[in-house]
Motif scaffolding. Sequence first.
Motif, PDB file in Angstrom:
ATOM      1  N   TYR A  45      60.078  47.274  84.729  1.00 43.23           N
ATOM      2  CA  TYR A  45      60.624  46.195  83.885  1.00 43.23           C
ATOM      3  C   TYR A  45      60.717  44.908  84.704  1.00 43.23           C
ATOM      4  CZ  TYR A  45      62.077  49.812  80.539  1.00 43.23           C
ATOM      5  OH  TYR A  45      62.097  50.841  79.637  1.00 43.23           O
ATOM      6  N   LEU A  46      61.155  45.052  85.951  1.00 43.91           N
ATOM      7  CA  LEU A  46      61.310  43.866  86.800  1.00 43.91           C
ATOM      8  C   LEU A  46      59.954  43.236  87.102  1.00 43.91           C
ATOM      9  CD1 LEU A  46      64.109  45.169  89.203  1.00 43.91           C
ATOM     10  CD2 LEU A  46      64.359  43.713  87.181  1.00 43.91           C
ATOM     11  N   THR A  47      58.951  44.082  87.298  1.00 37.22           N
ATOM     12  CA  THR A  47      57.592  43.566  87.517  1.00 37.22           C
ATOM     13  C   THR A  47      57.133  42.763  86.301  1.00 37.22           C
ATOM     14  OG1 THR A  47      57.135  45.548  88.789  1.00 37.22           O
ATOM     15  CG2 THR A  47      55.228  44.248  88.120  1.00 37.22           C
ATOM     16  N   GLU A  48      57.365  43.324  85.118  1.00 37.31           N
ATOM     17  CA  GLU A  48      56.944  42.618  83.904  1.00 37.31           C
ATOM     18  C   GLU A  48      57.715  41.301  83.748  1.00 37.31           C
ATOM     19  OE1 GLU A  48      55.641  44.311  79.843  1.00 37.31           O
ATOM     20  OE2 GLU A  48      57.773  43.874  79.565  1.00 37.31           O
ATOM     21  N   ALA A  49      59.026  41.359  84.061  1.00 38.14           N
ATOM     22  CA  ALA A  49      59.836  40.144  83.947  1.00 38.14           C
ATOM     23  C   ALA A  49      59.288  39.038  84.864  1.00 38.14           C
ATOM     24  CB  ALA A  49      61.291  40.465  84.301  1.00 38.14           C
ATOM     25  N   LYS A  50      58.874  39.429  86.056  1.00 39.49           N
ATOM     26  CA  LYS A  50      58.291  38.452  87.013  1.00 39.49           C
ATOM     27  C   LYS A  50      57.027  37.853  86.422  1.00 39.49           C
ATOM     28  CE  LYS A  50      60.222  37.898  91.023  1.00 39.49           C
ATOM     29  NZ  LYS A  50      60.886  38.891  91.884  1.00 39.49           N
ATOM     30  N   GLU A  51      56.168  38.742  85.893  1.00 35.63           N
ATOM     31  CA  GLU A  51      54.895  38.283  85.319  1.00 35.63           C
ATOM     32  C   GLU A  51      55.128  37.301  84.176  1.00 35.63           C
ATOM     33  OE1 GLU A  51      52.562  42.420  86.413  1.00 35.63           O
ATOM     34  OE2 GLU A  51      52.980  41.975  84.299  1.00 35.63           O
ATOM     35  N   LEU A  52      56.195  37.540  83.429  1.00 32.85           N
ATOM     36  CA  LEU A  52      56.488  36.674  82.285  1.00 32.85           C
ATOM     37  C   LEU A  52      57.224  35.407  82.709  1.00 32.85           C
ATOM     38  CD1 LEU A  52      57.607  39.418  79.724  1.00 32.85           C
ATOM     39  CD2 LEU A  52      55.465  38.123  79.695  1.00 32.85           C
ATOM     40  N   GLY A  53      57.542  35.307  83.992  1.00 30.73           N
ATOM     41  CA  GLY A  53      58.231  34.112  84.477  1.00 30.73           C
ATOM     42  C   GLY A  53      59.707  34.056  84.121  1.00 30.73           C
ATOM     43  N   TYR A 132      64.894  38.158  80.110  1.00 33.42           N
ATOM     44  CA  TYR A 132      64.102  39.370  79.890  1.00 33.42           C
ATOM     45  C   TYR A 132      65.071  40.495  79.532  1.00 33.42           C
ATOM     46  CZ  TYR A 132      60.899  43.249  80.781  1.00 33.42           C
ATOM     47  OH  TYR A 132      60.128  44.374  80.658  1.00 33.42           O
ATOM     48  N   TRP A 133      64.806  41.162  78.411  1.00 35.89           N
ATOM     49  CA  TRP A 133      65.733  42.185  77.900  1.00 35.89           C
ATOM     50  C   TRP A 133      65.283  43.586  78.261  1.00 35.89           C
ATOM     51  CZ3 TRP A 133      70.248  41.184  75.200  1.00 35.89           C
ATOM     52  CH2 TRP A 133      70.472  39.826  74.895  1.00 35.89           C
ATOM     53  N   ILE A 134      66.227  44.398  78.680  1.00 34.72           N
ATOM     54  CA  ILE A 134      65.968  45.820  78.924  1.00 34.72           C
ATOM     55  C   ILE A 134      66.866  46.617  77.981  1.00 34.72           C
ATOM     56  CG2 ILE A 134      66.071  47.697  80.625  1.00 34.72           C
ATOM     57  CD1 ILE A 134      65.520  45.646  82.805  1.00 34.72           C
ATOM     58  N   GLU A 135      66.298  47.638  77.354  1.00 33.40           N
ATOM     59  CA  GLU A 135      67.055  48.441  76.389  1.00 33.40           C
ATOM     60  C   GLU A 135      68.215  49.164  77.067  1.00 33.40           C
ATOM     61  OE1 GLU A 135      66.711  48.364  73.149  1.00 33.40           O
ATOM     62  OE2 GLU A 135      64.950  47.081  73.334  1.00 33.40           O
ATOM     63  N   GLU A 136      69.164  49.568  76.271  1.00 36.66           N
ATOM     64  CA  GLU A 136      70.297  50.346  76.770  1.00 36.66           C
ATOM     65  C   GLU A 136      69.783  51.592  77.495  1.00 36.66           C
ATOM     66  OE1 GLU A 136      72.909  51.662  73.642  1.00 36.66           O
ATOM     67  OE2 GLU A 136      74.621  51.592  75.004  1.00 36.66           O
ATOM     68  N   GLY A 137      70.341  51.853  78.665  1.00 38.56           N
ATOM     69  CA  GLY A 137      69.935  53.039  79.425  1.00 38.56           C
ATOM     70  C   GLY A 137      68.549  52.928  80.050  1.00 38.56           C
ATOM     71  N   GLY A 138      67.899  51.774  79.888  1.00 42.81           N
ATOM     72  CA  GLY A 138      66.550  51.612  80.445  1.00 42.81           C
ATOM     73  C   GLY A 138      65.488  52.371  79.670  1.00 42.81           C
ATOM     74  N   TYR A 139      65.822  52.731  78.411  1.00 44.63           N
ATOM     75  CA  TYR A 139      64.865  53.486  77.593  1.00 44.63           C
ATOM     76  C   TYR A 139      63.590  52.680  77.351  1.00 44.63           C
ATOM     77  CZ  TYR A 139      62.830  56.016  73.647  1.00 44.63           C
ATOM     78  OH  TYR A 139      61.966  56.710  72.825  1.00 44.63           O
ATOM     79  N   GLY A 140      62.444  53.312  77.525  1.00 44.78           N
ATOM     80  CA  GLY A 140      61.177  52.657  77.223  1.00 44.78           C
ATOM     81  C   GLY A 140      60.052  53.191  78.082  1.00 44.78           C
ATOM     82  N   ALA A 141      58.828  52.846  77.694  1.00 46.13           N
ATOM     83  CA  ALA A 141      57.649  53.381  78.386  1.00 46.13           C
ATOM     84  C   ALA A 141      57.566  52.881  79.827  1.00 46.13           C
ATOM     85  CB  ALA A 141      56.379  53.010  77.610  1.00 46.13           C
ATOM     86  N   LEU A 142      57.970  51.627  80.077  1.00 40.31           N
ATOM     87  CA  LEU A 142      57.935  51.141  81.462  1.00 40.31           C
ATOM     88  C   LEU A 142      58.981  51.852  82.310  1.00 40.31           C
ATOM     89  CD1 LEU A 142      57.390  47.265  81.138  1.00 40.31           C
ATOM     90  CD2 LEU A 142      55.741  49.013  81.846  1.00 40.31           C
ATOM     91  N   GLY A 143      60.089  52.226  81.680  1.00 41.65           N
ATOM     92  CA  GLY A 143      61.115  53.009  82.384  1.00 41.65           C
ATOM     93  C   GLY A 143      60.561  54.372  82.771  1.00 41.65           C
TER      94      GLY A 143
END
Length: 295
Positions: A45-53, A132-143
């Motif tokens: 998630y942090l990598t994606e957040a960086k990419e998105l600026g 940059y939003w991360i779902e509750e508990g870090g749920y998601g495919a990038l997690g």
Amino acid sequence: MTNLQNIQVQRLSHFSNVDVEVDVLRLDLLHPIVSGNKWFKLQYYLTEAKELGADTITSFGGAYSNHIVATAFAAREAGFKSMGLIRGDQLPTLSPTLSAAVSYGMQLVFISREAYQNKVILKQTHHRQGMYWIEEGGYGALGAKGASEILKVIDTTGYTDILCATGTGTMLSGLISAALPQQRLNGISVLKNHLQMEKEVRALLNSTDAAKPFTILHPYHFGGYAKHPPELISFMKKIWDTEKVPTDIVYTSKLLFAAADLLQTGYFPEKSKVLLIHSGGLQGNASLPPNTLPF
Ligand SMILES: *Cc1c(COP(=O)(O)O)cnc(C)c1O
């Protein structure tokens, strides 16, 4: 700082017997406060957040959320600001978890339990540019992708069975995608009768990985999420006395209890080599009265 080299594998001698060997992967050694699996789940998630600026990481959680404190820490380590939307009204003193999050620079916003139910509205209300939003508990495919790297920390080729505690199912999804074909995966659900968990796990996987077999075991919740009856506390003390492994009331105590029970009932075939994932989360015990636990 986190250091992957601190993570160790430990033989559980009181669990192992002539037929079955049991080891635990001590992700809790990654950092004393930042829950092991949460840190893994956050990395992509942090990598994606960086990419998105983005400049700020925002997520949700309760006053004792491992995910919140891990987000605060990992965001700071990666050079972001962070904001936590916290369920419930602000109490006169912060929980130890929230104090730690604040010490890592997180801005807390307390949300009524009612408003907390609707994450879509919350995101709309609190969004601003650069967030940059991360779902509750870090749920998601990038997690799940981040969690898949848990199995790269050590050589896991000799293990026949891998067990972990499951909340959102994100960590289990990652382990499924990283597991070898002969490895059996079991998730110990910490939620009461949350029978859709299997579907939620598969939803994070590509079609090849979603076809792999895995099992979610539902009988080990001890009354529900974060419930910790006296028999669980005495089990935690026993595990500390016999194996010197600290466990938490929400996740890893229930995982180890399940493993002990499954061993006793012959769940694992002879010659099994079982790996339990100790996913961290020890700071959650700070919600107990002082001196409840010896560690
Ligand atoms: C969050 C957490 C889990 C559950 O992980 P999910 O990916 O949500 O299933 C397990 N153990 C600990 C210590 C946790 O903090």
